[in-house]
Design a protein around this motif. Structure first.
Motif, PDB file in Angstrom:
ATOM      1  N   LEU A 195       0.832  -1.208   0.000  1.00 12.72           N
ATOM      2  CA  LEU A 195       0.000   0.000   0.000  1.00 12.72           C
ATOM      3  C   LEU A 195       0.872   1.265   0.000  1.00 12.72           C
ATOM      4  CD1 LEU A 195      -2.973   0.971   0.338  1.00 12.72           C
ATOM      5  CD2 LEU A 195      -2.548   1.023   2.794  1.00 12.72           C
ATOM      6  N   ALA A 196       2.086   1.102   0.558  1.00 14.62           N
ATOM      7  CA  ALA A 196       2.927   2.281   0.813  1.00 14.62           C
ATOM      8  C   ALA A 196       3.123   3.208  -0.392  1.00 14.62           C
ATOM      9  CB  ALA A 196       4.269   1.838   1.385  1.00 14.62           C
ATOM     10  N   PRO A 197       3.471   2.687  -1.580  1.00  9.52           N
ATOM     11  CA  PRO A 197       3.703   3.631  -2.695  1.00  9.52           C
ATOM     12  C   PRO A 197       2.486   4.515  -2.964  1.00  9.52           C
ATOM     13  CG  PRO A 197       4.404   1.428  -3.297  1.00  9.52           C
ATOM     14  CD  PRO A 197       3.697   1.305  -1.987  1.00  9.52           C
ATOM     15  N   ALA A 198       1.293   3.917  -2.937  1.00 14.27           N
ATOM     16  CA  ALA A 198       0.086   4.696  -3.204  1.00 14.27           C
ATOM     17  C   ALA A 198      -0.110   5.754  -2.123  1.00 14.27           C
ATOM     18  CB  ALA A 198      -1.121   3.783  -3.276  1.00 14.27           C
ATOM     19  N   VAL A 199       0.080   5.347  -0.865  1.00 15.02           N
ATOM     20  CA  VAL A 199      -0.089   6.302   0.236  1.00 15.02           C
ATOM     21  C   VAL A 199       0.918   7.439   0.090  1.00 15.02           C
ATOM     22  CG1 VAL A 199       0.118   6.613   2.724  1.00 15.02           C
ATOM     23  CG2 VAL A 199      -1.018   4.591   1.817  1.00 15.02           C
ATOM     24  N   LEU A 200       2.154   7.065  -0.228  1.00 15.57           N
ATOM     25  CA  LEU A 200       3.204   8.062  -0.381  1.00 15.57           C
ATOM     26  C   LEU A 200       2.855   9.031  -1.501  1.00 15.57           C
ATOM     27  CD1 LEU A 200       5.951   8.301   1.092  1.00 15.57           C
ATOM     28  CD2 LEU A 200       6.993   7.541  -1.044  1.00 15.57           C
ATOM     29  N   PHE A 201       2.364   8.492  -2.604  1.00 19.30           N
ATOM     30  CA  PHE A 201       2.006   9.327  -3.753  1.00 19.30           C
ATOM     31  C   PHE A 201       0.987  10.381  -3.350  1.00 19.30           C
ATOM     32  CE2 PHE A 201      -0.785  10.380  -7.245  1.00 19.30           C
ATOM     33  CZ  PHE A 201       0.119  10.721  -8.236  1.00 19.30           C
ATOM     34  N   PHE A 202      -0.078   9.924  -2.690  1.00 19.37           N
ATOM     35  CA  PHE A 202      -1.130  10.878  -2.322  1.00 19.37           C
ATOM     36  C   PHE A 202      -0.651  11.857  -1.256  1.00 19.37           C
ATOM     37  CE2 PHE A 202      -3.818   7.859  -4.521  1.00 19.37           C
ATOM     38  CZ  PHE A 202      -4.547   8.742  -5.281  1.00 19.37           C
ATOM     39  N   LEU A 203       0.225  11.343  -0.389  1.00 20.85           N
ATOM     40  CA  LEU A 203       0.778  12.210   0.636  1.00 20.85           C
ATOM     41  C   LEU A 203       1.524  13.376  -0.013  1.00 20.85           C
ATOM     42  CD1 LEU A 203       0.553  11.538   3.616  1.00 20.85           C
ATOM     43  CD2 LEU A 203       2.944  10.886   3.570  1.00 20.85           C
ATOM     44  N   VAL A 204       2.399  13.040  -0.959  1.00 19.33           N
ATOM     45  CA  VAL A 204       3.264  14.054  -1.544  1.00 19.33           C
ATOM     46  C   VAL A 204       2.499  14.954  -2.508  1.00 19.33           C
ATOM     47  CG1 VAL A 204       5.266  14.427  -3.034  1.00 19.33           C
ATOM     48  CG2 VAL A 204       5.337  12.692  -1.248  1.00 19.33           C
ATOM     49  N   PHE A 205       1.628  14.339  -3.318  1.00 12.15           N
ATOM     50  CA  PHE A 205       1.012  15.131  -4.373  1.00 12.15           C
ATOM     51  C   PHE A 205      -0.398  15.626  -4.057  1.00 12.15           C
ATOM     52  CE2 PHE A 205       4.252  12.724  -6.705  1.00 12.15           C
ATOM     53  CZ  PHE A 205       4.931  13.799  -7.233  1.00 12.15           C
ATOM     54  N   ALA A 206      -1.017  15.103  -2.985  1.00 13.35           N
ATOM     55  CA  ALA A 206      -2.367  15.554  -2.675  1.00 13.35           C
ATOM     56  C   ALA A 206      -2.481  16.146  -1.272  1.00 13.35           C
ATOM     57  CB  ALA A 206      -3.358  14.398  -2.842  1.00 13.35           C
ATOM     58  N   TYR A 207      -1.792  15.550  -0.290  1.00 16.65           N
ATOM     59  CA  TYR A 207      -1.995  16.035   1.080  1.00 16.65           C
ATOM     60  C   TYR A 207      -1.064  17.185   1.453  1.00 16.65           C
ATOM     61  CZ  TYR A 207      -5.498  12.598   2.121  1.00 16.65           C
ATOM     62  OH  TYR A 207      -6.668  11.897   2.137  1.00 16.65           O
ATOM     63  N   VAL A 208       0.207  17.034   1.109  1.00 15.01           N
ATOM     64  CA  VAL A 208       1.142  18.103   1.463  1.00 15.01           C
ATOM     65  C   VAL A 208       0.762  19.428   0.773  1.00 15.01           C
ATOM     66  CG1 VAL A 208       3.520  18.870   1.332  1.00 15.01           C
ATOM     67  CG2 VAL A 208       3.009  16.538   2.050  1.00 15.01           C
ATOM     68  N   PRO A 209       0.447  19.390  -0.550  1.00 15.14           N
ATOM     69  CA  PRO A 209       0.082  20.662  -1.204  1.00 15.14           C
ATOM     70  C   PRO A 209      -1.192  21.276  -0.617  1.00 15.14           C
ATOM     71  CG  PRO A 209       0.556  18.976  -2.840  1.00 15.14           C
ATOM     72  CD  PRO A 209       0.502  18.288  -1.519  1.00 15.14           C
ATOM     73  N   MET A 210      -1.968  20.438   0.091  1.00 13.96           N
ATOM     74  CA  MET A 210      -3.209  20.962   0.663  1.00 13.96           C
ATOM     75  C   MET A 210      -2.935  22.131   1.613  1.00 13.96           C
ATOM     76  SD  MET A 210      -6.101  18.464   2.077  1.00 13.96           S
ATOM     77  CE  MET A 210      -6.174  16.992   1.098  1.00 13.96           C
ATOM     78  N   ALA A 211      -1.739  22.137   2.203  1.00 15.06           N
ATOM     79  CA  ALA A 211      -1.399  23.226   3.120  1.00 15.06           C
ATOM     80  C   ALA A 211      -1.457  24.568   2.394  1.00 15.06           C
ATOM     81  CB  ALA A 211      -0.009  22.993   3.704  1.00 15.06           C
ATOM     82  N   GLY A 212      -1.262  24.520   1.072  1.00 15.48           N
ATOM     83  CA  GLY A 212      -1.297  25.742   0.271  1.00 15.48           C
ATOM     84  C   GLY A 212      -2.641  26.423   0.276  1.00 15.48           C
TER      85      GLY A 212
END
Lengths: 306, 525
Positions: free
Chosen positions: A20-37
């Motif tokens: 599961l990790a790659p998918a979680v990492l992907f969303f973390l980096v490209f969907a969750y972290v930018p959310m701070a913006g």
């Protein structure tokens, strides 16, 4: 029941979690972290402060969109276009997938599939140029054909009412192959024993399609439609911008949120204002997907997304 | 039951991990932001306080320019670096933002705080915008007189004043006279063919357009450039501004003042009898097929269309049009072109110094060396020639002191290809093949240049940016189709346009603009 606690759980399922990790990492980096913006929607952006250091300005950034007098028009256009795309595209894709499945010839199926898939790879910029050469009033292909047959040329680029139809057709043409492949995959995974049983019971081809194939496609249809609904307030910028461009006469029928914002804000580069509109789109999208999912749950618990 | 609980736990773990990562990131970014700011101020102070210029340590100066990268960049900048290394112990690396997407990339370079020192800027290339947002380093008199002494001495004081935004200077402007008036490029062979009067006024131009539209099938008598968000009819600068001697404050909204009005009273140009008259003029051309009905959807390059014989006129500034004529002569395309000034007797506006210039990035680490480089680019004959025209004998041949001829591989390093204009100066050479008519026209213009108190005024739109964004939208949607004659009822179209502008907030912008103009004029007295 859960003697080993959380650590135990993790150890027990480590192989699955690792997968599961790659998918979680992907969303973390490209969907969750930018959310701070998202904070930018509430800030007066400047370079010295950057994303987090710029001063707050409350709901000021939202004023631009809602005071423009266009908020309702473009929101409505965006939603209606997307609804039309979802319905037309899915119906066409399912029909074509079933047709291809029922056509026996392996070669024909392969070739038809590839040919339909091709438009998916053509960039919107190119599609826009093709459209211009087709629809152009003076030298466009359509008008050349019309005038050869002695008919009056039509002025497509100055007639807003043609555009909803044109855009729906172009969208269907471009996505047909891609969607068909997904549905075709779902159909081929249907247990062939069901078809054999139906045939023994004397079902004709239409009964086979409507009683076996389509009911078996429901889960796929529901998932694809639900995913599409989440994006219902996001206009396909590439498509609308390249097809319509800056042609003001057509805006009443073709302007979607994304093109409106792009046009208004490219000259001023106010990141805060665009962030505010993006935030508005996300909220609406979130609300619709929750509602749609709730509706599906009411209808059939197992088929909801979550 | 058990599976449910298990997945609940899993979900919880993921959410917790997410929240930790999120907060961590947020915190980091925040401190980075503050550090940056501190470093920023430090750099500026440090530079200002430093004593004699210290060039003992080698520096690499990164330069951000707009336009396509010249094919012989390596060769020319290799030579350039030899000179620069010797003089100020530094090397230059330039990055080019291509014309196709520079306006999207340019602000991103600042937003991402990329590492560069010198950046091209201009009043049409985000100068006010980035100055107000803090993208450029403020240039003080101290800095300039110490590190760019030749520029400081050679540049007229008015050029520095024109480049100030809110009283502060952020740019080393170019040192060059330019006139912003637009002219029309026409097909002289077609004019002669139909025995038309020379084109020198809106009326003679209309006759030219109509004659071609009626007789030449397959040629658009007038063509506009591919729509890129420009909010006016392409002839408006000539027909509306120059003809009436008005000056539009900012092309993003339709507010102008009369050039000779000392009080600087602004008005909405769409709400004037002159505009109404112009609409009738345009409508007449449109109804006579003066331009394609799809002119607003055009995707072609106008100049290429003219070269290919598919279009017969377009509006541009005199330098570009002169370059077009040189190109046509060089390539022998078999058409005869001419420059038409439709407003020869009107007052001319000279470009303010911020038409081109170079700025220093706010977070640059090489402020001193960057200023020294700018000084050399503008004032060192050898470096100026090399950076502008390439290598002598290869890219250009010097003709006397102030002219040049294109060299054998001129196309690989051309002065018109990218924004080398940032360091235009008195050392500029002129193409020996530059059409004499263009030169003569320019020289008669210089005698008609009109200077007025508001020519250096810059509008700060930060208080009305919402309204400005919405007004731009209204102009694209209502004004452009109206001006290109695509709307049947002119009066209703004009009334609609004015009503839409009102609801977009033009009154608020007008009040704000008038207040700023009044303050500006009061401060000048």
């Amino acid at each position: 029941m859960n003697r080993n606690g959380l650590l135990g759980e993790i150890r027990k399922n480590r192989a699955l979690l690792l997968m599961l990790a790659p998918a979680v990492l992907f969303f973390l980096v490209f969907a969750y972290v930018p959310m701070a913006g998202i904070v930018l929607a509430f800030k007066q952006y400047n370079h010295t402060g950057g994303v987090f250091g710029s001063p707050w300005n409350g709901l000021d950034n939202f004023r631009f969109f809602f005071e423009s007098g266009n908020a309702w028009l473009v929101t409505r256009n965006t939603a209606l276009y997307n609804i039309a795309f979802i319905i037309v595209n899915n119906v066409l894709q399912i029909t074509v997938a079933i047709l291809l499945f029922e056509v026996a010839g392996k070669w024909f199926r392969k070739i038809a599939q590839s040919v339909m898939f091709l438009p998916y790879f053509i960039s919107w910029v190119v599609v826009g140029a093709i459209a211009y050469n087709l629809f152009n009033y003076d030298v466009g292909t359509i008008n050349s054909i019309l005038t050869t047959f002695g008919m009056e040329p039509i002025d497509i680029y100055n007639t807003p009412s043609y555009w909803p139809v044109i855009l729906v057709i172009v969208s269907a043409w471009k996505t047909l192959g891609y969607g068909t492949v997904m549905y075709l995959a779902a159909i081929t995974s249907i247990d062939t024993e069901m078809y054999e049983a139906a045939e023994i019971d004397g079902a004709n081809i239409f009964q086979r399609i409507f009683k076996v194939t389509i009911p078996n496609l429901y889960p796929t249809i529901i998932i694809l439609v639900l995913l599409a609904i989440g994006n219902i307030f996001r206009g396909d910028f590439g498509m609308f911008y390249n097809m319509v461009g800056n042609n003001g006469l057509l805006f009443s029928n073709t302007d979607v949120i994304d093109t409106f914002v792009f046009r208004s804000l490219t000259t001023s580069n106010e990141i805060g204002l665009s962030a505010a509109v993006g935030f508005y789109q996300s909220i609406l999208g979130f609300a619709t997907i929750m509602l749609a999912n709730y509706a599906v749950r009411r209808y059939d618990k197992d088929r909801a997304l979550f | 039951m058990q599976t449910k609980k298990r997945s609940a736990i899993l979900l919880l773990t993921i959410i917790m991990m997410l929240s930790i990562v999120l907060t961590a990131c947020g915190g980091n970014n925040n401190t980075a932001g503050t550090n940056n700011q501190a470093a920023n101020n430090g750099a500026a102070n440090g530079a200002a306080n430093a004593g004699a210029s210290d060039t003992s340590e080698e520096a690499t100066i990164k330069m951000l320019l707009v336009g396509g990268k010249p094919a012989d960049y390596d060769q020319v900048f290799g030579e350039l670096n030899k000179l620069v290394k010797e003089k100020i112990n530094a090397t230059v690396e330039a990055e080019f933002l291509d014309w196709a997407d520079w306006s999207q990339k340019y602000p991103l370079k600042f937003a991402a705080n990329e590492d560069f020192d010198i950046v091209y800027t201009a009043n049409w290339a985000f100068y006010n915008d980035q100055s107000l947002k803090g993208g450029f380093l403020e240039l003080t008199e101290d800095l300039l007189s110490k590190y760019a002494p030749q520029t400081w001495a050679n540049m007229p004081k008015v050029a520095w004043d024109q480049a100030k935004v809110g009283g502060k200077l952020f740019m080393v402007p170019n040192n060059n006279v330019e006139i912003t008036d637009k002219v029309v490029l026409i097909r002289e062979d077609l004019r002669k063919k139909y025995n038309l009067e020379p084109v020198t006024s809106p009326e003679t131009y209309a006759a030219y357009v109509k004659a071609i539209a009626a007789n030449e099938k397959g040629i658009n008598a007038f063509q506009a450039k591919a729509a890129d968000g420009w909010k006016w009819h392409e002839l408006d600068q000539i027909m509306l501004e120059q003809q009436n001697e008005w000056n539009l404050v900012d092309y993003n909204f339709p507010l102008a003042y009369k050039m000779d009005d000392a009080t600087g009273k602004v008005f909405n140009v769409y709400d004037t009898p002159e505009f109404k008259q112009l609409l009738a003029y345009y409508k007449d051309l449109a109804d006579n097929n003066g331009w394609s009905r799809n002119v607003v959807s055009n995707k072609n390059d106008v100049w290429q269309d003219i070269k290919a014989g598919k279009a017969a006129s377009y509006a541009q500034n005199i330098g570009t049009v002169a370059a077009n004529i040189m190109e046509a002569t060089r390539e022998n395309v078999g058409i005869e072109l001419a420059i038409a000034d439709l407003t020869p007797d009107k007052k001319k506006i000279s470009a303010i110094s911020t038409q081109n210039g170079l700025a220093i990035h706010a977070t640059s680490k090489n402020v001193e060396r960057s200023l020294m480089l700018i000084d050399l680019l503008q004032n060192d004959k050898q470096i100026h020639d090399l950076s502008m025209y390439g290598i002598a004998g290869t890219h250009y041949e010097a003709v006397g002191e102030d002219k040049y001829n294109a060299g054998p591989s001129a196309a690989n390093y051309s002065p018109s290809g990218f924004s080398a204009w940032g360091w235009n100066s008195a050392l500029n050479r002129q193409d020996a093949a530059y059409p004499k008519v263009a030169d003569d026209m320019f020289n008669t213009w210089t005698s008609k240049v009109y200077h007025f108190p508001l020519e250096t005024f810059v509008f700060d739109d930060s208080k009305v940016k919402n309204e400005v964004a919405n007004i731009g939208n209204v102009m694209l949607r209502y004004a452009i189709p109206l001006e290109y004659g695509l709307i049947k009822d002119l009066d209703k179209g004009q009334a609609d346009l004015i009503a839409q502008l009102k609801s977009a907030g033009i009154d608020k912008v007008q009040t704000e603009l008038q207040a700023q103009i009044d303050a500006f004029l009061a401060a000048q007295k």
